[in-house]
Design a protein around this motif. Structure first.
Motif, PDB file in Angstrom:
ATOM      1  N   GLU A 135       1.000  -1.227  -0.031  1.00 39.33           N
ATOM      2  CA  GLU A 135      -0.014   0.039  -0.043  1.00 39.33           C
ATOM      3  C   GLU A 135       0.812   1.333   0.000  1.00 39.33           C
ATOM      4  O   GLU A 135       1.619   1.484   0.997  1.00 39.33           O
ATOM      5  N   VAL A 136       0.913   1.910  -1.073  1.00 35.16           N
ATOM      6  CA  VAL A 136       1.576   3.020  -1.233  1.00 35.16           C
ATOM      7  C   VAL A 136       0.832   4.566  -0.664  1.00 35.16           C
ATOM      8  O   VAL A 136      -0.159   4.709  -1.024  1.00 35.16           O
ATOM      9  N   GLY A 137       1.621   5.044   0.125  1.00 30.65           N
ATOM     10  CA  GLY A 137       1.125   6.265   0.909  1.00 30.65           C
ATOM     11  C   GLY A 137       1.557   7.384   0.442  1.00 30.65           C
ATOM     12  O   GLY A 137       1.941   7.826  -1.053  1.00 30.65           O
ATOM     13  N   GLU A 138       1.751   8.085   1.340  1.00 32.95           N
ATOM     14  CA  GLU A 138       2.364   9.643   1.014  1.00 32.95           C
ATOM     15  C   GLU A 138       3.784   9.918   1.025  1.00 32.95           C
ATOM     16  O   GLU A 138       4.382   9.271   1.721  1.00 32.95           O
ATOM     17  N   VAL A 139       4.321  10.596  -0.095  1.00 30.40           N
ATOM     18  CA  VAL A 139       5.881  10.861  -0.294  1.00 30.40           C
ATOM     19  C   VAL A 139       6.263  11.918   0.892  1.00 30.40           C
ATOM     20  O   VAL A 139       5.393  13.093   0.326  1.00 30.40           O
ATOM     21  N   VAL A 140       7.094  11.684   1.672  1.00 25.47           N
ATOM     22  CA  VAL A 140       7.648  13.037   2.600  1.00 25.47           C
ATOM     23  C   VAL A 140       9.035  12.960   2.286  1.00 25.47           C
ATOM     24  O   VAL A 140       9.832  11.986   2.372  1.00 25.47           O
ATOM     25  N   CYS A 141       9.543  14.299   1.868  1.00 25.44           N
ATOM     26  CA  CYS A 141      10.895  14.513   1.682  1.00 25.44           C
ATOM     27  C   CYS A 141      11.537  15.435   2.515  1.00 25.44           C
ATOM     28  O   CYS A 141      11.184  16.721   3.019  1.00 25.44           O
ATOM     29  N   ALA A 142      12.857  15.326   2.597  1.00 22.76           N
ATOM     30  CA  ALA A 142      13.752  16.345   3.194  1.00 22.76           C
ATOM     31  C   ALA A 142      14.716  16.805   1.973  1.00 22.76           C
ATOM     32  O   ALA A 142      15.267  15.870   1.205  1.00 22.76           O
ATOM     33  N   VAL A 143      15.164  18.137   1.875  1.00 25.43           N
ATOM     34  CA  VAL A 143      15.885  18.432   0.688  1.00 25.43           C
ATOM     35  C   VAL A 143      16.982  19.446   1.403  1.00 25.43           C
ATOM     36  O   VAL A 143      16.717  20.055   2.102  1.00 25.43           O
TER      37      VAL A 143
ATOM     38  N   PHE B 286      24.136  14.238   3.966  1.00 26.72           N
ATOM     39  CA  PHE B 286      23.117  14.982   4.050  1.00 26.72           C
ATOM     40  C   PHE B 286      23.366  16.189   5.051  1.00 26.72           C
ATOM     41  O   PHE B 286      23.589  15.664   6.042  1.00 26.72           O
ATOM     42  N   GLY B 287      23.491  17.365   4.835  1.00 24.39           N
ATOM     43  CA  GLY B 287      24.067  18.377   6.090  1.00 24.39           C
ATOM     44  C   GLY B 287      22.967  19.030   6.973  1.00 24.39           C
ATOM     45  O   GLY B 287      23.274  19.493   7.833  1.00 24.39           O
ATOM     46  N   ASP B 288      21.837  19.092   6.598  1.00 24.64           N
ATOM     47  CA  ASP B 288      20.804  19.757   7.021  1.00 24.64           C
ATOM     48  C   ASP B 288      20.070  18.893   8.073  1.00 24.64           C
ATOM     49  O   ASP B 288      18.745  18.385   7.438  1.00 24.64           O
ATOM     50  N   GLU B 289      20.346  18.739   9.275  1.00 24.43           N
ATOM     51  CA  GLU B 289      19.660  17.782  10.037  1.00 24.43           C
ATOM     52  C   GLU B 289      18.193  18.448  10.475  1.00 24.43           C
ATOM     53  O   GLU B 289      17.247  17.692  10.600  1.00 24.43           O
ATOM     54  N   ASP B 290      17.936  19.688  10.256  1.00 23.56           N
ATOM     55  CA  ASP B 290      16.822  20.491  10.618  1.00 23.56           C
ATOM     56  C   ASP B 290      15.660  20.010   9.487  1.00 23.56           C
ATOM     57  O   ASP B 290      14.434  19.603   9.978  1.00 23.56           O
ATOM     58  N   ALA B 291      16.334  19.934   8.414  1.00 18.61           N
ATOM     59  CA  ALA B 291      15.150  19.508   7.315  1.00 18.61           C
ATOM     60  C   ALA B 291      14.791  18.211   7.360  1.00 18.61           C
ATOM     61  O   ALA B 291      13.655  17.720   7.219  1.00 18.61           O
ATOM     62  N   ILE B 292      15.733  17.130   7.981  1.00 18.14           N
ATOM     63  CA  ILE B 292      15.619  15.786   8.106  1.00 18.14           C
ATOM     64  C   ILE B 292      14.459  15.673   9.341  1.00 18.14           C
ATOM     65  O   ILE B 292      13.254  15.005   9.324  1.00 18.14           O
ATOM     66  N   GLU B 293      14.628  16.370  10.450  1.00 25.04           N
ATOM     67  CA  GLU B 293      13.777  16.413  11.441  1.00 25.04           C
ATOM     68  C   GLU B 293      12.368  16.867  11.214  1.00 25.04           C
ATOM     69  O   GLU B 293      11.449  16.353  11.700  1.00 25.04           O
ATOM     70  N   ALA B 294      12.411  18.036  10.391  1.00 22.11           N
ATOM     71  CA  ALA B 294      11.014  18.611  10.089  1.00 22.11           C
ATOM     72  C   ALA B 294      10.285  17.629   8.929  1.00 22.11           C
ATOM     73  O   ALA B 294       9.015  17.356   9.109  1.00 22.11           O
TER      74      ALA B 294
ATOM     75  N   ARG C 229      10.800  14.240   9.253  1.00 27.08           N
ATOM     76  CA  ARG C 229      10.388  13.164  10.191  1.00 27.08           C
ATOM     77  C   ARG C 229       8.974  13.611  10.993  1.00 27.08           C
ATOM     78  O   ARG C 229       8.141  12.733  11.113  1.00 27.08           O
ATOM     79  N   ARG C 230       8.788  14.876  11.243  1.00 28.88           N
ATOM     80  CA  ARG C 230       7.520  15.355  11.945  1.00 28.88           C
ATOM     81  C   ARG C 230       6.687  15.281  11.065  1.00 28.88           C
ATOM     82  O   ARG C 230       5.444  14.866  11.434  1.00 28.88           O
ATOM     83  N   ARG C 231       6.555  15.688   9.657  1.00 25.47           N
ATOM     84  CA  ARG C 231       5.506  15.669   8.961  1.00 25.47           C
ATOM     85  C   ARG C 231       5.092  14.164   8.443  1.00 25.47           C
ATOM     86  O   ARG C 231       3.978  13.894   8.493  1.00 25.47           O
TER      87      ARG C 231
ATOM     88  N   GLY D 141       2.565   0.778   9.980  1.00 24.75           N
ATOM     89  CA  GLY D 141       3.679   0.034  10.833  1.00 24.75           C
ATOM     90  C   GLY D 141       4.771   0.616  10.669  1.00 24.75           C
ATOM     91  O   GLY D 141       5.682   0.674  11.796  1.00 24.75           O
ATOM     92  N   ALA D 142       5.418   1.013   9.549  1.00 24.06           N
ATOM     93  CA  ALA D 142       6.891   1.594   9.497  1.00 24.06           C
ATOM     94  C   ALA D 142       7.115   2.996   9.877  1.00 24.06           C
ATOM     95  O   ALA D 142       6.240   3.768   9.565  1.00 24.06           O
ATOM     96  N   GLY D 143       8.267   3.271  10.533  1.00 25.14           N
ATOM     97  CA  GLY D 143       8.724   4.533  10.910  1.00 25.14           C
ATOM     98  C   GLY D 143       9.403   5.300   9.797  1.00 25.14           C
ATOM     99  O   GLY D 143       9.645   4.600   8.714  1.00 25.14           O
ATOM    100  N   TRP D 144       9.792   6.603  10.164  1.00 21.57           N
ATOM    101  CA  TRP D 144      10.474   7.114   9.060  1.00 21.57           C
ATOM    102  C   TRP D 144      11.858   6.436   8.670  1.00 21.57           C
ATOM    103  O   TRP D 144      11.836   6.187   7.377  1.00 21.57           O
ATOM    104  N   ALA D 145      12.606   6.139   9.521  1.00 21.70           N
ATOM    105  CA  ALA D 145      13.866   5.286   9.128  1.00 21.70           C
ATOM    106  C   ALA D 145      13.620   4.270   8.267  1.00 21.70           C
ATOM    107  O   ALA D 145      14.557   3.900   7.370  1.00 21.70           O
ATOM    108  N   MET D 146      12.601   3.495   8.571  1.00 19.13           N
ATOM    109  CA  MET D 146      12.375   2.277   7.786  1.00 19.13           C
ATOM    110  C   MET D 146      11.787   2.598   6.573  1.00 19.13           C
ATOM    111  O   MET D 146      11.523   1.568   5.717  1.00 19.13           O
TER     112      MET D 146
END
Length: 218
Positions: free
Chosen positions: A108-116, A199-207, A209-211, A147-152
């Protein structure tokens, strides 16, 4: 013994003159530092705007557009489009430029969430979004699902090239053998160190992950 005259030529006067000279010498140094700080602030602001723009392009792309520029997120191909991948979102697909990866029947494919995280632009001297023709950035995209979290859930990451304009184009180097050379062909040489960096912008990754957590109801 007569008292020492510390008038115009005495030690205090010499110290005052030295302090004045030092202060005058520091003026251009301070001015240069302010100029550099201003340039860095403008560059940071531009990168932030470009990150938002490219994130929106990636997250808003259709399944066919994702396949066209080299992503595979497990979407079933639309009728008549086939399952091949191509080189960009502009419709000029190049068969074989990407590689499909099966994720299992019934996924089941869901929403695409990206960090840039942008690391370069073309032309090199562009100072505003309107002046930028190409953006070079690291990206990391995940797919929401049960079931799966961001990292997985991260399905795509690495350097990409994005052409801005009326009809944006996203180009992703095909993974597999020869990947480093494809990155070098896609990214200008002056940005190769950044392209092969982290990937240098940890804030982008965290944002992102929250989305992702919001989209999955976590």
């Amino acid at each position: 013994m007569a008292p020492v005259d510390e008038g115009a030529g005495g030690p205090p006067a010499r110290r005052a003159r030295i302090a004045t000279v030092v202060a005058l010498l520091l003026v251009p140094v301070a001015g240069a530092a302010l100029i550099v700080a201003g340039q860095q602030a403008r560059q940071h602001e531009l990168e932030g705007r470009l990150a938002v723009l490219v994130t929106g392009l990636l997250e808003g792309a259709t399944a066919d557009e994702h396949r066209a520029h080299g992503h595979n997120f497990g979407h079933a191909p639309a009728a008549g489009t086939g399952g091949g991948t191509g080189g960009d979102t502009g419709g000029d697909a190049r068969p074989g430029a990407g590689r499909e990866v099966a994720h299992g029947a019934g996924h089941e494919v869901g929403e695409v969430v990206c960090a840039v995280d942008p690391f370069g632009v073309e032309p090199a001297g562009a100072g505003t979004v309107a002046e930028v023709e190409w953006v070079y950035a690291h990206h990391m995209c995940a797919i929401t699902g049960p079931g799966a979290g961001w990292a997985m859930s991260v399905r795509a990451s690495g350097p990409i090239a994005v052409r801005l304009g009326g009809r944006p184009v996203v180009r992703v180097p095909e993974p597999g053998a020869g990947y480093p050379e494809r990155v070098r062909r896609l990214i200008p040489e002056r940005h190769h160190d950044a392209a092969f960096g982290e990937f240098g912008d940890e804030d982008a990754i965290e944002a992102a992950r929250r989305r992702f957590d919001v989209a999955t109801g976590r």
